[in-house]
Design an enzyme around this catalytic site. Structure first.
Site, short mmCIF file in Angstrom:
data_model
loop_
_atom_site.label_atom_id
_atom_site.label_comp_id
_atom_site.label_asym_id
_atom_site.label_seq_id
_atom_site.Cartn_x
_atom_site.Cartn_y
_atom_site.Cartn_z
N LYS A 18 0.83 -1.22 0.00
CA LYS A 18 0.00 0.00 0.00
C LYS A 18 0.86 1.26 0.00
CE LYS A 18 -2.53 2.72 3.41
NZ LYS A 18 -1.52 3.38 4.24
N ASN A 19 1.81 1.33 0.92
CA ASN A 19 2.50 2.61 1.08
C ASN A 19 3.51 2.88 -0.04
OD1 ASN A 19 0.95 3.34 3.23
ND2 ASN A 19 2.41 2.67 4.79
N ARG A 89 -3.73 10.33 3.48
CA ARG A 89 -2.53 11.10 3.74
C ARG A 89 -1.66 11.22 2.49
NH1 ARG A 89 -1.79 14.67 7.27
NH2 ARG A 89 0.39 15.16 7.59
N CYS A 113 -5.13 8.72 8.48
CA CYS A 113 -5.42 8.17 9.81
C CYS A 113 -5.15 9.19 10.91
CB CYS A 113 -4.56 6.93 10.07
SG CYS A 113 -5.11 5.48 9.19
N ARG A 118 0.35 15.30 12.36
CA ARG A 118 1.02 14.79 11.15
C ARG A 118 1.52 15.98 10.33
NH1 ARG A 118 -1.72 9.42 8.82
NH2 ARG A 118 0.39 9.20 8.03
N PRO A 119 2.59 16.64 10.84
CA PRO A 119 3.09 17.82 10.14
C PRO A 119 3.72 17.47 8.80
CG PRO A 119 4.61 17.17 11.89
CD PRO A 119 3.41 16.26 11.99
N ASP A 121 6.07 19.80 7.56
CA ASP A 121 7.06 20.88 7.46
C ASP A 121 8.33 20.45 6.71
OD1 ASP A 121 7.17 19.30 9.99
OD2 ASP A 121 9.09 20.31 10.20
N GLN A 122 8.71 19.17 6.81
CA GLN A 122 9.93 18.73 6.13
C GLN A 122 9.73 18.65 4.62
OE1 GLN A 122 12.92 18.43 7.87
NE2 GLN A 122 11.52 19.38 9.33
N ASP A 302 3.69 0.74 12.14
CA ASP A 302 2.43 0.24 11.57
C ASP A 302 2.07 -1.16 12.07
OD1 ASP A 302 2.38 2.62 10.26
OD2 ASP A 302 2.96 1.83 8.31
N ILE A 324 7.12 7.03 17.03
CA ILE A 324 6.85 7.77 15.78
C ILE A 324 5.59 8.64 15.90
CG2 ILE A 324 6.58 7.57 13.27
CD1 ILE A 324 9.18 6.25 14.15
N ARG A 394 -9.22 0.65 3.66
CA ARG A 394 -8.26 1.57 3.06
C ARG A 394 -6.93 0.87 2.76
NH1 ARG A 394 -6.56 6.27 6.27
NH2 ARG A 394 -5.17 6.25 4.51
C1 EPZ Z 1 4.20 6.94 6.39
O1 EPZ Z 1 3.57 8.11 6.88
C2 EPZ Z 1 3.14 5.88 6.29
N1 EPZ Z 1 2.09 6.37 5.41
C3 EPZ Z 1 2.59 5.57 7.67
O2 EPZ Z 1 1.73 4.46 7.53
C4 EPZ Z 1 3.72 5.18 8.61
O3 EPZ Z 1 3.21 5.04 9.93
C5 EPZ Z 1 4.81 6.24 8.61
O4 EPZ Z 1 5.25 6.51 7.25
C6 EPZ Z 1 6.05 5.83 9.42
O5 EPZ Z 1 6.57 4.64 8.91
C7 EPZ Z 1 2.25 6.32 4.09
O6 EPZ Z 1 3.27 5.87 3.58
C8 EPZ Z 1 1.13 6.82 3.26
P1 EPZ Z 1 6.63 10.09 8.30
P2 EPZ Z 1 4.32 9.50 6.79
O7 EPZ Z 1 6.72 11.34 7.48
O8 EPZ Z 1 5.20 9.49 5.59
C9 EPZ Z 1 7.31 13.40 11.72
C10 EPZ Z 1 -0.21 3.19 7.74
O9 EPZ Z 1 -0.75 2.69 8.76
N2 EPZ Z 1 7.28 14.37 10.60
O10 EPZ Z 1 7.66 9.05 8.12
O11 EPZ Z 1 3.30 10.57 6.87
C11 EPZ Z 1 5.96 12.79 12.00
O12 EPZ Z 1 5.20 13.60 12.86
C12 EPZ Z 1 0.32 4.62 7.77
O13 EPZ Z 1 -0.08 2.58 6.67
C13 EPZ Z 1 7.57 15.69 10.83
O14 EPZ Z 1 7.84 16.11 11.97
O15 EPZ Z 1 5.19 9.45 8.10
C14 EPZ Z 1 6.34 11.45 12.58
O16 EPZ Z 1 6.60 11.60 13.95
C15 EPZ Z 1 -0.10 5.37 8.98
N3 EPZ Z 1 7.55 16.56 9.78
C16 EPZ Z 1 7.66 11.10 11.89
O17 EPZ Z 1 8.15 12.33 11.34
C17 EPZ Z 1 7.27 16.14 8.52
O18 EPZ Z 1 7.28 16.98 7.60
C18 EPZ Z 1 7.55 10.08 10.77
O19 EPZ Z 1 6.57 10.51 9.83
C19 EPZ Z 1 6.98 14.80 8.29
C20 EPZ Z 1 6.99 13.91 9.35
#
Ligand code: EPZ
Length: 415
Positions: A18-19, A89, A113, A118-119, A121-122, A302, A324, A394
């Site tokens: 999926k991801n 997302r 979800c 879920r910022p 900013d990066q 996850d 996370i 989903r």
């Molecule tokens: C992906 O979300 C997955 N979603 C999530 O899976 C998964 O939990 C997550 O990666 C971590 O492995 C998809 O791929 C669609 P991140 P993502 O950016 O990319 C912080 C599921 O159940 N962060 O790796 O949105 C954030 O708050 C879903 O399938 C910032 O601070 O996650 C978190 O603490 C749910 N600023 C950490 O980084 C940013 O700009 C990791 O988030 C981006 C993220």
């Protein structure tokens, strides 16, 4: 509806990831030509993304084997209609893709979800570094660039989404982009491989430094998505959930399952890899274990919710640290309804193993919470009724069908 207590026995096959898929579909839009994506999971997020890109002028169709043909040559909109982007997302990948293709994009803030803040900013910091002006107003994000120029970008946090989005956006930027502190998840590597199959020059995906040498144009491609690491892990946990379980899960990449396999072995469950299959055998009540979620190759967040269900019937006390997502414990209240003994304090859940769970009416609060409740239902005595299945739909293809084929007493009831 689940009648619990039946050990799972047999073989199933894992669907496409999926991801990875939810990034491959937007990434296909930057080629301005035809792409064929194979092995896609037949899940709601995929259908929603397909609808979004069709509304934007792309041609897209998907068949029952999970092959999607996308022709993005007619894509004509860099403004994405509001409605459906809020459903998932991953619609944020449209920002990187349309910025690469049109140098301009405007879209509502993405949904997904509810598992904590879920910022993005990066992502935004990276788009700016590549030369985009960014405006966020009235819930809309707008990006605009005269041209995109390669840049050195150090991510403050390891983010899957930002890593993939910036790889996509930088594919056709002028010069070289270096992403440091990049995420190493299997789906990051998969997206890089797909971009390269269209003629991009991405190197280093799977390490924490990724280099993207910008190219002027891309071409057609046919690409097969990797198997879903999290779906495979979910079934490994389900197989371990009831003593007597013996399940072979086919179409897996064993390396992606190292952290979950190691944890199950620590809990006294047998795990055997053989080629692209993994066999999980449960002969006993699982031992308690401590878990800390981490970016890949650590234990995936996850799978934190599904493995929490397993630990509720373990033989001791387990400590689960969610590093996370701070809000990813909403399944705990539902598990408590079923008799679980769990205390949550900030980002830590302490699970005391009990002798049994009892079936109850529970509600999925998000995708993996839904999977956790299904596993708890399989473990519980009596009948469990799970509501809000749209969360599960989903991300899991035919979950109840796959579990029923392993002997679970599970059925979907339409009200
Ligand atoms: C992906 O979300 C997955 N979603 C999530 O899976 C998964 O939990 C997550 O990666 C971590 O492995 C998809 O791929 C669609 P991140 P993502 O950016 O990319 C912080 C599921 O159940 N962060 O790796 O949105 C954030 O708050 C879903 O399938 C910032 O601070 O996650 C978190 O603490 C749910 N600023 C950490 O980084 C940013 O700009 C990791 O988030 C981006 C993220």
């Amino acid at each position: 509806m689940i009648n619990g207590g039946k050990p799972l026995v047999g073989q199933i096959s894992v669907s496409g990831a999926k991801n990875a898929t939810v990034a491959l579909i937007p990434a296909a839009l930057i080629s301005n030509s035809k792409c064929v994506l194979e092995n896609l999971p037949l899940i709601r997020d995929v259908y929603v993304l397909k609808d979004i890109i069709v509304q934007m002028g792309a041609k897209a169709c998907i068949d029952q084997s999970g092959t999607m043909e996308i022709d993005s040559s007619g894509l004509n909109r860099s403004h994405i209609a509001n409605g459906q982007v809020k459903e998932l997302r991953a619609s944020y990948y449209l920002l990187g893709a349309l910025l690469a293709r049109f140098k301009e994009v405007s879209m509502a803030y993405p949904g997904g979800c509810d598992i904590g803040l879920r910022p993005i900013d990066q992502h935004i910091k990276g788009f700016k570094a590549l030369g985009a002006e960014v405006e966020i107003e009235h819930g809309m994000i707008s990006l605009k660039a005269k041209k995109l120029v390669g840049s050195d970008i150090f991510l403050d946090v390891v983010s899957v989404g930002a890593t993939i989005n910036l790889m996509i956006a930088a594919t056709m930027a002028e010069g070289t982009t270096v992403l440091e502190n990049a995420a190493k998840e299997p789906h990051v590597v998969d997206v890089a491989n797909f971009l390269n199959s269209m003629g991009a020059r991405v190197k280093g995906a799977g390490t924490d430094v990724i280099k993207i040498m910008g190219v002027e144009k891309l071409h057609e491609s046919s690409y097969m998505v990797i198997p879903d690491q999290i779906e495979a892990g979910t079934y490994m946990i389900a197989a371990a959930a009831i003593p007597g379980g013996d399940v072979t899960i086919n179409n897996v990449i064993p390396k992606h399952l190292d952290s979950i396999a190691a944890k199950l072995v620590e809990m006294g469950i047998e795990v055997h890899f053989n080629g692209d299959s993994v066999r999980v055998i449960s002969n006993r009540k699982p031992k308690s274990a401590d878990i800390k979620t981490l970016p890949y190759p650590g234990f995936p967040t996850d799978l934190q919710q599904p493995i929490t269900s397993l630990l509720t019937l373990s033989d001791g006390t387990s400590m689960i640290t969610e590093s996370i997502w701070e809000g990813r414990f909403r399944h705990v209240d539902e598990l408590k309804r079923m008799g679980a003994d769990i205390k949550v304090e900030g980002r830590v859940a302490v699970v005391e193993g009990t002798d049994g769970l009892s079936g109850a009416k529970v509600s999925a609060t998000d995708l993996r919470a839904g999977a956790a409740l299904v596993i708890a239902g399989l473990m519980a005595n009596g009948e469990t009724e799970i509501f809000n299945l749209f969360h599960i739909d989903r991300g899991y293809e035919n979950l109840e069908g796959k579990l029923a084929s392993l002997g679970a007493d599970i059925r979907r009831v339409k009200y």
